[in-house]
Motif scaffolding. Structure first.
Motif, PDB file in Angstrom:
ATOM      1  N   PHE A  47      -7.288  11.640 -11.147  1.00 13.17           N
ATOM      2  CA  PHE A  47      -6.366  11.341 -12.236  1.00 13.17           C
ATOM      3  C   PHE A  47      -7.131  10.626 -13.336  1.00 13.17           C
ATOM      4  O   PHE A  47      -7.890   9.690 -13.071  1.00 13.17           O
ATOM      5  CB  PHE A  47      -5.221  10.449 -11.746  1.00 13.17           C
ATOM      6  CG  PHE A  47      -4.275  10.026 -12.834  1.00 13.17           C
ATOM      7  CD1 PHE A  47      -3.246  10.858 -13.221  1.00 13.17           C
ATOM      8  CD2 PHE A  47      -4.428   8.813 -13.474  1.00 13.17           C
ATOM      9  CE1 PHE A  47      -2.378  10.479 -14.232  1.00 13.17           C
ATOM     10  CE2 PHE A  47      -3.567   8.424 -14.485  1.00 13.17           C
ATOM     11  CZ  PHE A  47      -2.536   9.259 -14.859  1.00 13.17           C
ATOM     12  N   GLY A  48      -6.951  11.059 -14.570  1.00 17.11           N
ATOM     13  CA  GLY A  48      -7.620  10.422 -15.695  1.00 17.11           C
ATOM     14  C   GLY A  48      -6.643  10.087 -16.797  1.00 17.11           C
ATOM     15  O   GLY A  48      -5.858  10.928 -17.211  1.00 17.11           O
ATOM     16  N   MET A  49      -6.694   8.840 -17.242  1.00 17.73           N
ATOM     17  CA  MET A  49      -5.907   8.428 -18.405  1.00 17.73           C
ATOM     18  C   MET A  49      -6.777   7.464 -19.203  1.00 17.73           C
ATOM     19  O   MET A  49      -7.469   7.878 -20.106  1.00 17.73           O
ATOM     20  CB  MET A  49      -4.580   7.790 -18.005  1.00 17.73           C
ATOM     21  CG  MET A  49      -3.639   7.547 -19.167  1.00 17.73           C
ATOM     22  SD  MET A  49      -1.987   7.171 -18.562  1.00 17.73           S
ATOM     23  CE  MET A  49      -1.099   7.191 -20.102  1.00 17.73           C
ATOM     24  N   GLN A  50      -6.797   6.217 -18.836  1.00 18.43           N
ATOM     25  CA  GLN A  50      -7.721   5.261 -19.455  1.00 18.43           C
ATOM     26  C   GLN A  50      -9.084   5.338 -18.766  1.00 18.43           C
ATOM     27  O   GLN A  50     -10.109   5.118 -19.368  1.00 18.43           O
ATOM     28  CB  GLN A  50      -7.171   3.834 -19.377  1.00 18.43           C
ATOM     29  CG  GLN A  50      -5.850   3.647 -20.094  1.00 18.43           C
ATOM     30  CD  GLN A  50      -5.947   3.901 -21.591  1.00 18.43           C
ATOM     31  OE1 GLN A  50      -6.970   3.641 -22.210  1.00 18.43           O
ATOM     32  NE2 GLN A  50      -4.883   4.423 -22.166  1.00 18.43           N
ATOM     33  N   PHE A  69      -2.919  12.192 -20.293  1.00 19.48           N
ATOM     34  CA  PHE A  69      -3.601  12.083 -19.008  1.00 19.48           C
ATOM     35  C   PHE A  69      -3.862  13.467 -18.448  1.00 19.48           C
ATOM     36  O   PHE A  69      -3.310  14.459 -18.905  1.00 19.48           O
ATOM     37  CB  PHE A  69      -2.821  11.224 -18.006  1.00 19.48           C
ATOM     38  CG  PHE A  69      -1.483  11.767 -17.577  1.00 19.48           C
ATOM     39  CD1 PHE A  69      -1.384  12.684 -16.547  1.00 19.48           C
ATOM     40  CD2 PHE A  69      -0.321  11.335 -18.193  1.00 19.48           C
ATOM     41  CE1 PHE A  69      -0.157  13.174 -16.144  1.00 19.48           C
ATOM     42  CE2 PHE A  69       0.921  11.812 -17.788  1.00 19.48           C
ATOM     43  CZ  PHE A  69       1.003  12.729 -16.761  1.00 19.48           C
ATOM     44  N   ASN A  70      -4.755  13.528 -17.432  1.00 15.99           N
ATOM     45  CA  ASN A  70      -5.009  14.793 -16.755  1.00 15.99           C
ATOM     46  C   ASN A  70      -5.000  14.563 -15.255  1.00 15.99           C
ATOM     47  O   ASN A  70      -5.308  13.470 -14.777  1.00 15.99           O
ATOM     48  CB  ASN A  70      -6.316  15.439 -17.220  1.00 15.99           C
ATOM     49  CG  ASN A  70      -7.523  14.613 -16.858  1.00 15.99           C
ATOM     50  OD1 ASN A  70      -7.861  14.502 -15.694  1.00 15.99           O
ATOM     51  ND2 ASN A  70      -8.172  14.018 -17.845  1.00 15.99           N
ATOM     52  N   LEU A  78      -0.178   6.785  -8.574  1.00 16.17           N
ATOM     53  CA  LEU A  78      -0.075   7.600  -9.787  1.00 16.17           C
ATOM     54  C   LEU A  78       0.887   6.980 -10.797  1.00 16.17           C
ATOM     55  O   LEU A  78       0.570   6.871 -11.981  1.00 16.17           O
ATOM     56  CB  LEU A  78       0.408   9.013  -9.446  1.00 16.17           C
ATOM     57  CG  LEU A  78      -0.641  10.028  -9.062  1.00 16.17           C
ATOM     58  CD1 LEU A  78       0.019  11.312  -8.561  1.00 16.17           C
ATOM     59  CD2 LEU A  78      -1.561  10.327 -10.200  1.00 16.17           C
ATOM     60  N   ASN A  79       2.052   6.574 -10.329  1.00 20.49           N
ATOM     61  CA  ASN A  79       3.031   5.973 -11.233  1.00 20.49           C
ATOM     62  C   ASN A  79       2.518   4.667 -11.833  1.00 20.49           C
ATOM     63  O   ASN A  79       2.747   4.400 -13.013  1.00 20.49           O
ATOM     64  CB  ASN A  79       4.365   5.750 -10.520  1.00 20.49           C
ATOM     65  CG  ASN A  79       5.192   7.007 -10.500  1.00 20.49           C
ATOM     66  OD1 ASN A  79       5.414   7.627 -11.530  1.00 20.49           O
ATOM     67  ND2 ASN A  79       5.646   7.405  -9.335  1.00 20.49           N
ATOM     68  N   LYS A  80       1.819   3.876 -11.041  1.00 20.51           N
ATOM     69  CA  LYS A  80       1.250   2.613 -11.536  1.00 20.51           C
ATOM     70  C   LYS A  80       0.213   2.889 -12.621  1.00 20.51           C
ATOM     71  O   LYS A  80       0.186   2.225 -13.658  1.00 20.51           O
ATOM     72  CB  LYS A  80       0.623   1.854 -10.372  1.00 20.51           C
ATOM     73  CG  LYS A  80       0.002   0.541 -10.743  1.00 20.51           C
ATOM     74  CD  LYS A  80      -0.584  -0.128  -9.502  1.00 20.51           C
ATOM     75  CE  LYS A  80      -1.608  -1.154  -9.899  1.00 20.51           C
ATOM     76  NZ  LYS A  80      -2.350  -1.669  -8.758  1.00 20.51           N
ATOM     77  N   ASP A  90      -9.793   8.379  -8.179  1.00 23.00           N
ATOM     78  CA  ASP A  90      -9.612   9.331  -7.092  1.00 23.00           C
ATOM     79  C   ASP A  90      -8.315   8.986  -6.390  1.00 23.00           C
ATOM     80  O   ASP A  90      -8.152   7.878  -5.872  1.00 23.00           O
ATOM     81  CB  ASP A  90     -10.798   9.234  -6.129  1.00 23.00           C
ATOM     82  CG  ASP A  90     -10.734  10.227  -4.992  1.00 23.00           C
ATOM     83  OD1 ASP A  90      -9.831  11.083  -4.984  1.00 23.00           O
ATOM     84  OD2 ASP A  90     -11.592  10.139  -4.091  1.00 23.00           O
ATOM     85  N   ILE A  91      -7.367   9.922  -6.378  1.00 23.59           N
ATOM     86  CA  ILE A  91      -6.074   9.704  -5.728  1.00 23.59           C
ATOM     87  C   ILE A  91      -6.183   9.914  -4.218  1.00 23.59           C
ATOM     88  O   ILE A  91      -5.437   9.337  -3.455  1.00 23.59           O
ATOM     89  CB  ILE A  91      -4.997  10.649  -6.325  1.00 23.59           C
ATOM     90  CG1 ILE A  91      -4.840  10.385  -7.824  1.00 23.59           C
ATOM     91  CG2 ILE A  91      -3.665  10.503  -5.613  1.00 23.59           C
ATOM     92  CD1 ILE A  91      -4.405   8.983  -8.175  1.00 23.59           C
TER      93      ILE A  91
END
Length: 68
Positions: A52-55, A36-37, A16-18, A59-60
């Motif tokens: 997790f969605g940003m760019q 992000f979401n 997640l942090n990466k 799937d985490i």
């Protein structure tokens, strides 16, 4: 105030942090603000996972969570 607590592994935390760091760098380079979401998905039988969605959406993996 009520809480939703989501337990993640150390590997999921690092992932997640990466992703947040990489997405932030892209936003800075492109001068955008995407945000992000985090999506908690849960189905019958107690199976739950995070998306997790940003760019892009990733799937985490499976997680445990509680509502209190």
């Amino acid at each position: 105030m009520r809480k939703i607590e989501i337990e993640i592994t150390e590997e999921q935390y690092i992932l997640l942090n990466k992703e947040i760091e990489n997405g932030t760098l892209i936003n800075i380079e492109e001068e955008t603000n995407s945000g992000f979401n985090i999506n908690l998905v849960s189905i019958e039988g107690g199976i739950s996972w995070l998306e997790f969605g940003m760019q892009s959406k990733i799937d985490i993996g499976e997680v445990n969570w509680t509502l209190s």
